[in-house]
Scaffold this motif. Sequence first.
Motif, PDB file in Angstrom:
ATOM      1  N   ASN A 121       0.825  -1.222   0.000  1.00 34.70           N
ATOM      2  CA  ASN A 121       0.000   0.000   0.000  1.00 34.70           C
ATOM      3  C   ASN A 121       0.853   1.264   0.000  1.00 34.70           C
ATOM      4  OD1 ASN A 121      -2.455  -1.374   0.013  1.00 34.70           O
ATOM      5  ND2 ASN A 121      -2.390  -1.593   2.233  1.00 34.70           N
ATOM      6  N   GLN A 122       2.062   1.163   0.514  1.00 33.13           N
ATOM      7  CA  GLN A 122       2.953   2.322   0.538  1.00 33.13           C
ATOM      8  C   GLN A 122       4.074   2.225  -0.501  1.00 33.13           C
ATOM      9  OE1 GLN A 122       2.646   0.551   3.769  1.00 33.13           O
ATOM     10  NE2 GLN A 122       0.768   1.711   4.065  1.00 33.13           N
ATOM     11  N   ILE A 123       4.627   1.030  -0.689  1.00 31.95           N
ATOM     12  CA  ILE A 123       5.822   0.911  -1.532  1.00 31.95           C
ATOM     13  C   ILE A 123       5.596   0.089  -2.797  1.00 31.95           C
ATOM     14  CG2 ILE A 123       7.389   1.255   0.412  1.00 31.95           C
ATOM     15  CD1 ILE A 123       7.916  -1.753   0.440  1.00 31.95           C
ATOM     16  N   LYS A 124       4.340  -0.264  -3.086  1.00 29.41           N
ATOM     17  CA  LYS A 124       4.012  -1.125  -4.235  1.00 29.41           C
ATOM     18  C   LYS A 124       4.825  -2.415  -4.125  1.00 29.41           C
ATOM     19  CE  LYS A 124       1.084   1.768  -5.960  1.00 29.41           C
ATOM     20  NZ  LYS A 124      -0.313   1.523  -5.663  1.00 29.41           N
ATOM     21  N   GLN A 125       5.516  -2.806  -5.187  1.00 23.35           N
ATOM     22  CA  GLN A 125       6.295  -4.050  -5.156  1.00 23.35           C
ATOM     23  C   GLN A 125       7.797  -3.797  -5.052  1.00 23.35           C
ATOM     24  OE1 GLN A 125       4.753  -6.888  -4.653  1.00 23.35           O
ATOM     25  NE2 GLN A 125       2.859  -5.723  -4.747  1.00 23.35           N
ATOM     26  N   LYS A 126       8.165  -2.597  -4.649  1.00 26.05           N
ATOM     27  CA  LYS A 126       9.591  -2.255  -4.558  1.00 26.05           C
ATOM     28  C   LYS A 126      10.215  -2.872  -3.304  1.00 26.05           C
ATOM     29  CE  LYS A 126       9.665   1.998  -7.195  1.00 26.05           C
ATOM     30  NZ  LYS A 126      10.490   1.489  -8.283  1.00 26.05           N
ATOM     31  N   LYS A 127      11.463  -3.239  -3.430  1.00 29.41           N
ATOM     32  CA  LYS A 127      12.249  -3.684  -2.279  1.00 29.41           C
ATOM     33  C   LYS A 127      12.871  -2.441  -1.652  1.00 29.41           C
ATOM     34  CE  LYS A 127      13.369  -8.059  -4.408  1.00 29.41           C
ATOM     35  NZ  LYS A 127      13.765  -8.263  -5.784  1.00 29.41           N
ATOM     36  N   PRO A 128      13.222  -2.496  -0.360  1.00 27.49           N
ATOM     37  CA  PRO A 128      13.828  -1.318   0.280  1.00 27.49           C
ATOM     38  C   PRO A 128      15.026  -0.743  -0.470  1.00 27.49           C
ATOM     39  CG  PRO A 128      13.236  -2.914   1.949  1.00 27.49           C
ATOM     40  CD  PRO A 128      12.981  -3.569   0.611  1.00 27.49           C
ATOM     41  N   ASN A 129      15.870  -1.613  -1.060  1.00 25.35           N
ATOM     42  CA  ASN A 129      17.048  -1.090  -1.763  1.00 25.35           C
ATOM     43  C   ASN A 129      16.696  -0.421  -3.094  1.00 25.35           C
ATOM     44  OD1 ASN A 129      16.420  -3.489  -3.062  1.00 25.35           O
ATOM     45  ND2 ASN A 129      18.545  -4.095  -3.361  1.00 25.35           N
ATOM     46  N   GLU A 130      15.444  -0.569  -3.560  1.00 21.84           N
ATOM     47  CA  GLU A 130      15.002   0.090  -4.790  1.00 21.84           C
ATOM     48  C   GLU A 130      14.391   1.466  -4.523  1.00 21.84           C
ATOM     49  OE1 GLU A 130      13.811  -3.851  -7.416  1.00 21.84           O
ATOM     50  OE2 GLU A 130      12.302  -2.974  -6.102  1.00 21.84           O
ATOM     51  N   LEU A 131      14.184   1.794  -3.254  1.00 20.51           N
ATOM     52  CA  LEU A 131      13.641   3.103  -2.873  1.00 20.51           C
ATOM     53  C   LEU A 131      14.778   4.119  -2.827  1.00 20.51           C
ATOM     54  CD1 LEU A 131      11.310   1.948   0.044  1.00 20.51           C
ATOM     55  CD2 LEU A 131      10.598   2.616  -2.265  1.00 20.51           C
ATOM     56  N   PRO A 132      14.453   5.414  -2.979  1.00 23.92           N
ATOM     57  CA  PRO A 132      15.491   6.445  -2.838  1.00 23.92           C
ATOM     58  C   PRO A 132      16.167   6.353  -1.463  1.00 23.92           C
ATOM     59  CG  PRO A 132      13.505   7.391  -3.766  1.00 23.92           C
ATOM     60  CD  PRO A 132      13.155   5.993  -3.350  1.00 23.92           C
ATOM     61  N   ASP A 133      17.393   6.849  -1.376  1.00 24.37           N
ATOM     62  CA  ASP A 133      18.141   6.800  -0.118  1.00 24.37           C
ATOM     63  C   ASP A 133      17.507   7.675   0.964  1.00 24.37           C
ATOM     64  OD1 ASP A 133      19.986   5.035  -1.136  1.00 24.37           O
ATOM     65  OD2 ASP A 133      21.394   6.601  -1.727  1.00 24.37           O
ATOM     66  N   ASN A 134      16.768   8.700   0.561  1.00 25.86           N
ATOM     67  CA  ASN A 134      16.116   9.605   1.506  1.00 25.86           C
ATOM     68  C   ASN A 134      14.631   9.280   1.584  1.00 25.86           C
ATOM     69  OD1 ASN A 134      18.491  11.366   1.940  1.00 25.86           O
ATOM     70  ND2 ASN A 134      18.205  11.773  -0.240  1.00 25.86           N
ATOM     71  N   ILE A 135      14.126   9.151   2.807  1.00 30.14           N
ATOM     72  CA  ILE A 135      12.722   8.782   3.020  1.00 30.14           C
ATOM     73  C   ILE A 135      12.133   9.701   4.079  1.00 30.14           C
ATOM     74  CG2 ILE A 135      11.169   6.961   3.823  1.00 30.14           C
ATOM     75  CD1 ILE A 135      13.127   4.907   2.772  1.00 30.14           C
ATOM     76  N   VAL A 136      10.897  10.177   3.808  1.00 24.59           N
ATOM     77  CA  VAL A 136      10.134  10.936   4.800  1.00 24.59           C
ATOM     78  C   VAL A 136       8.843  10.156   5.047  1.00 24.59           C
ATOM     79  CG1 VAL A 136       9.002  13.113   5.382  1.00 24.59           C
ATOM     80  CG2 VAL A 136      11.084  13.126   3.980  1.00 24.59           C
ATOM     81  N   ILE A 137       8.604   9.808   6.312  1.00 25.59           N
ATOM     82  CA  ILE A 137       7.430   9.019   6.689  1.00 25.59           C
ATOM     83  C   ILE A 137       6.507   9.862   7.554  1.00 25.59           C
ATOM     84  CG2 ILE A 137       6.632   6.975   7.965  1.00 25.59           C
ATOM     85  CD1 ILE A 137       8.178   6.363   5.376  1.00 25.59           C
ATOM     86  N   LEU A 138       5.219   9.787   7.265  1.00 28.85           N
ATOM     87  CA  LEU A 138       4.197  10.418   8.102  1.00 28.85           C
ATOM     88  C   LEU A 138       3.430   9.302   8.797  1.00 28.85           C
ATOM     89  CD1 LEU A 138       2.559  12.814   9.122  1.00 28.85           C
ATOM     90  CD2 LEU A 138       1.222  12.719   7.009  1.00 28.85           C
ATOM     91  N   ALA A 139       3.506   9.269  10.124  1.00 27.50           N
ATOM     92  CA  ALA A 139       2.836   8.227  10.900  1.00 27.50           C
ATOM     93  C   ALA A 139       2.158   8.860  12.107  1.00 27.50           C
ATOM     94  CB  ALA A 139       3.845   7.175  11.342  1.00 27.50           C
TER      95      ALA A 139
END
Length: 199
Positions: A121-139
Amino acid sequence: MSLFRKIFGTSNEDSEEGNLSEYNTPKPSDLAIDDLFTFNFKKNGGKFIYCENLDEVKEQFENILEENDWFESEVLCYETKLFNLLDDNKLEYASPLAPKFFFASCENLIADEGSVLFSSNQIKQKKPNELPDNIVILATTSQILETKSDGLRVIKKKYDKDYPTNITAIKYFEKAQEEDFLTYGSSAKNLYLLLLEDL
Protein backbone atom coordinates in the motif's frame (compact mmCIF):
# COMPACT_ATOMS: atom_id res chain seq x y z
CA MET A 1 25.17 -20.12 47.45
CA SER A 2 24.39 -22.08 44.29
CA LEU A 3 26.86 -24.29 42.50
CA PHE A 4 26.79 -22.01 39.40
CA ARG A 5 27.68 -18.95 41.46
CA LYS A 6 30.61 -20.80 43.06
CA ILE A 7 31.91 -21.82 39.65
CA PHE A 8 31.13 -18.71 37.59
CA GLY A 9 31.35 -15.93 40.17
CA THR A 10 28.98 -13.86 42.28
CA SER A 11 25.60 -12.61 41.18
CA ASN A 12 26.38 -8.96 42.05
CA GLU A 13 28.54 -8.55 38.95
CA ASP A 14 25.88 -10.25 36.82
CA SER A 15 23.06 -8.08 38.11
CA GLU A 16 25.02 -4.89 37.44
CA GLU A 17 25.90 -6.06 33.95
CA GLY A 18 22.31 -7.21 33.38
CA ASN A 19 21.10 -3.62 33.63
CA LEU A 20 23.39 -2.52 30.81
CA SER A 21 23.05 -3.25 27.10
CA GLU A 22 25.98 -4.26 24.91
CA TYR A 23 26.70 -0.54 24.36
CA ASN A 24 26.94 0.16 28.15
CA THR A 25 23.70 2.13 28.16
CA PRO A 26 20.73 1.33 30.40
CA LYS A 27 18.36 -1.25 28.95
CA PRO A 28 15.06 0.34 27.90
CA SER A 29 12.97 -2.56 29.30
CA ASP A 30 11.01 -0.31 31.67
CA LEU A 31 10.15 2.32 29.04
CA ALA A 32 6.62 2.96 27.81
CA ILE A 33 6.03 1.61 24.29
CA ASP A 34 6.29 5.04 22.60
CA ASP A 35 9.50 5.84 24.51
CA LEU A 36 10.90 2.42 23.60
CA PHE A 37 10.19 3.06 19.92
CA THR A 38 11.82 6.51 20.10
CA PHE A 39 14.88 5.09 21.88
CA ASN A 40 15.40 2.28 19.35
CA PHE A 41 14.53 4.41 16.31
CA LYS A 42 17.12 7.04 17.25
CA LYS A 43 19.66 4.32 18.10
CA ASN A 44 19.18 3.02 14.53
CA GLY A 45 19.96 6.50 13.17
CA GLY A 46 16.44 7.73 12.37
CA LYS A 47 15.45 11.39 12.62
CA PHE A 48 12.36 11.77 14.78
CA ILE A 49 10.04 14.82 14.69
CA TYR A 50 7.03 14.89 16.99
CA CYS A 51 4.00 16.92 15.81
CA GLU A 52 0.92 17.78 17.88
CA ASN A 53 -1.32 18.68 14.92
CA LEU A 54 -1.48 18.86 11.11
CA ASP A 55 -0.20 22.46 11.05
CA GLU A 56 2.98 21.30 12.76
CA VAL A 57 3.26 18.42 10.26
CA LYS A 58 3.15 20.94 7.38
CA GLU A 59 5.67 23.21 9.07
CA GLN A 60 8.10 20.39 9.88
CA PHE A 61 7.75 18.93 6.37
CA GLU A 62 8.75 22.32 4.95
CA ASN A 63 11.70 22.42 7.37
CA ILE A 64 12.88 19.04 6.03
CA LEU A 65 12.56 20.31 2.45
CA GLU A 66 14.53 23.43 3.32
CA GLU A 67 17.23 21.55 5.23
CA ASN A 68 17.87 19.27 2.24
CA ASP A 69 17.13 21.77 -0.56
CA TRP A 70 14.33 19.57 -1.93
CA PHE A 71 11.91 22.34 -2.96
CA GLU A 72 10.53 21.95 -6.50
CA SER A 73 12.15 18.53 -6.91
CA GLU A 74 10.83 15.09 -7.85
CA VAL A 75 9.37 12.81 -5.19
CA LEU A 76 8.36 9.15 -5.22
CA CYS A 77 4.92 8.86 -3.60
CA TYR A 78 2.14 6.34 -4.27
CA GLU A 79 -0.50 7.50 -1.77
CA THR A 80 -3.13 9.96 -3.01
CA LYS A 81 -3.90 11.08 0.56
CA LEU A 82 -0.40 12.63 0.71
CA PHE A 83 -0.49 14.41 -2.66
CA ASN A 84 -1.92 17.70 -1.31
CA LEU A 85 1.13 18.14 0.95
CA LEU A 86 3.34 17.66 -2.10
CA ASP A 87 1.21 20.03 -4.22
CA ASP A 88 1.44 22.74 -1.53
CA ASN A 89 5.23 22.63 -1.85
CA LYS A 90 5.39 22.38 -5.66
CA LEU A 91 6.88 18.90 -5.62
CA GLU A 92 6.57 16.70 -8.73
CA TYR A 93 5.33 13.17 -8.00
CA ALA A 94 3.81 12.04 -11.32
CA SER A 95 6.24 9.56 -12.90
CA PRO A 96 9.44 10.88 -11.29
CA LEU A 97 12.60 9.91 -13.16
CA ALA A 98 15.09 10.89 -10.45
CA PRO A 99 13.25 11.32 -7.14
CA LYS A 100 15.16 13.10 -4.38
CA PHE A 101 13.18 11.28 -1.69
CA PHE A 102 10.38 8.82 -1.00
CA PHE A 103 7.31 10.15 0.86
CA ALA A 104 4.83 7.72 2.44
CA SER A 105 2.82 6.66 5.41
CA CYS A 106 3.43 3.21 6.90
CA GLU A 107 1.54 0.26 8.31
CA ASN A 108 3.08 0.39 11.79
CA LEU A 109 6.05 1.50 13.86
CA ILE A 110 7.73 -1.37 15.72
CA ALA A 111 8.97 -0.40 19.19
CA ASP A 112 11.20 -3.33 20.13
CA GLU A 113 13.46 -2.83 17.11
CA GLY A 114 12.79 0.82 16.19
CA SER A 115 11.73 -0.11 12.66
CA VAL A 116 9.06 1.05 10.20
CA LEU A 117 6.73 -1.59 8.74
CA PHE A 118 5.54 -1.08 5.14
CA SER A 119 3.34 -3.00 2.72
CA SER A 120 2.46 -2.77 -0.95
CA ASN A 121 0.00 0.00 0.00
CA GLN A 122 2.95 2.32 0.54
CA ILE A 123 5.82 0.91 -1.53
CA LYS A 124 4.01 -1.12 -4.23
CA GLN A 125 6.30 -4.05 -5.16
CA LYS A 126 9.59 -2.25 -4.56
CA LYS A 127 12.25 -3.68 -2.28
CA PRO A 128 13.83 -1.32 0.28
CA ASN A 129 17.05 -1.09 -1.76
CA GLU A 130 15.00 0.09 -4.79
CA LEU A 131 13.64 3.10 -2.87
CA PRO A 132 15.49 6.44 -2.84
CA ASP A 133 18.14 6.80 -0.12
CA ASN A 134 16.12 9.61 1.51
CA ILE A 135 12.72 8.78 3.02
CA VAL A 136 10.13 10.94 4.80
CA ILE A 137 7.43 9.02 6.69
CA LEU A 138 4.20 10.42 8.10
CA ALA A 139 2.84 8.23 10.90
CA THR A 140 0.67 8.55 14.00
CA THR A 141 1.29 7.63 17.62
CA SER A 142 -1.51 5.03 17.47
CA GLN A 143 0.58 3.09 14.92
CA ILE A 144 3.29 2.29 17.48
CA LEU A 145 3.20 -1.41 18.39
CA GLU A 146 5.53 -3.47 20.53
CA THR A 147 6.65 -6.23 18.13
CA LYS A 148 6.62 -7.09 14.45
CA SER A 149 4.17 -9.94 15.11
CA ASP A 150 1.78 -7.35 16.63
CA GLY A 151 2.16 -5.36 13.41
CA LEU A 152 1.34 -8.36 11.25
CA ARG A 153 -1.70 -9.15 13.40
CA VAL A 154 -2.98 -5.57 12.96
CA ILE A 155 -2.46 -5.77 9.18
CA LYS A 156 -4.41 -9.05 9.07
CA LYS A 157 -7.28 -7.54 11.06
CA LYS A 158 -7.27 -4.20 9.21
CA TYR A 159 -7.46 -5.62 5.69
CA ASP A 160 -9.65 -8.64 6.51
CA LYS A 161 -9.36 -10.60 3.25
CA ASP A 162 -7.71 -8.14 0.87
CA TYR A 163 -4.23 -8.54 2.38
CA PRO A 164 -1.46 -6.30 1.09
CA THR A 165 1.62 -7.96 -0.32
CA ASN A 166 5.30 -7.05 -0.02
CA ILE A 167 5.23 -6.54 3.75
CA THR A 168 8.70 -5.41 4.83
CA ALA A 169 10.41 -3.38 7.53
CA ILE A 170 13.19 -0.83 7.29
CA LYS A 171 15.35 -0.79 10.39
CA TYR A 172 18.71 0.76 9.50
CA PHE A 173 18.80 4.52 8.95
CA GLU A 174 22.53 5.03 8.75
CA LYS A 175 25.36 3.00 7.29
CA ALA A 176 26.72 0.51 9.82
CA GLN A 177 30.26 1.41 10.79
CA GLU A 178 31.18 -2.24 11.12
CA GLU A 179 29.03 -4.57 9.09
CA ASP A 180 28.08 -7.87 10.69
CA PHE A 181 25.71 -10.63 9.69
CA LEU A 182 22.74 -8.71 11.15
CA THR A 183 23.21 -5.79 8.77
CA TYR A 184 24.36 -7.79 5.76
CA GLY A 185 22.18 -7.08 2.73
CA SER A 186 20.28 -4.29 4.47
CA SER A 187 19.92 -0.96 2.75
CA ALA A 188 20.57 1.99 5.07
CA LYS A 189 18.22 4.94 4.50
CA ASN A 190 18.30 8.58 5.59
CA LEU A 191 14.86 8.52 7.22
CA TYR A 192 12.79 11.32 8.73
CA LEU A 193 9.71 10.39 10.77
CA LEU A 194 6.95 12.96 11.21
CA LEU A 195 5.00 11.49 14.11
CA LEU A 196 1.54 12.98 14.55
CA GLU A 197 -0.12 12.73 17.97
CA ASP A 198 -3.55 11.12 17.58
CA LEU A 199 -4.19 9.55 21.00
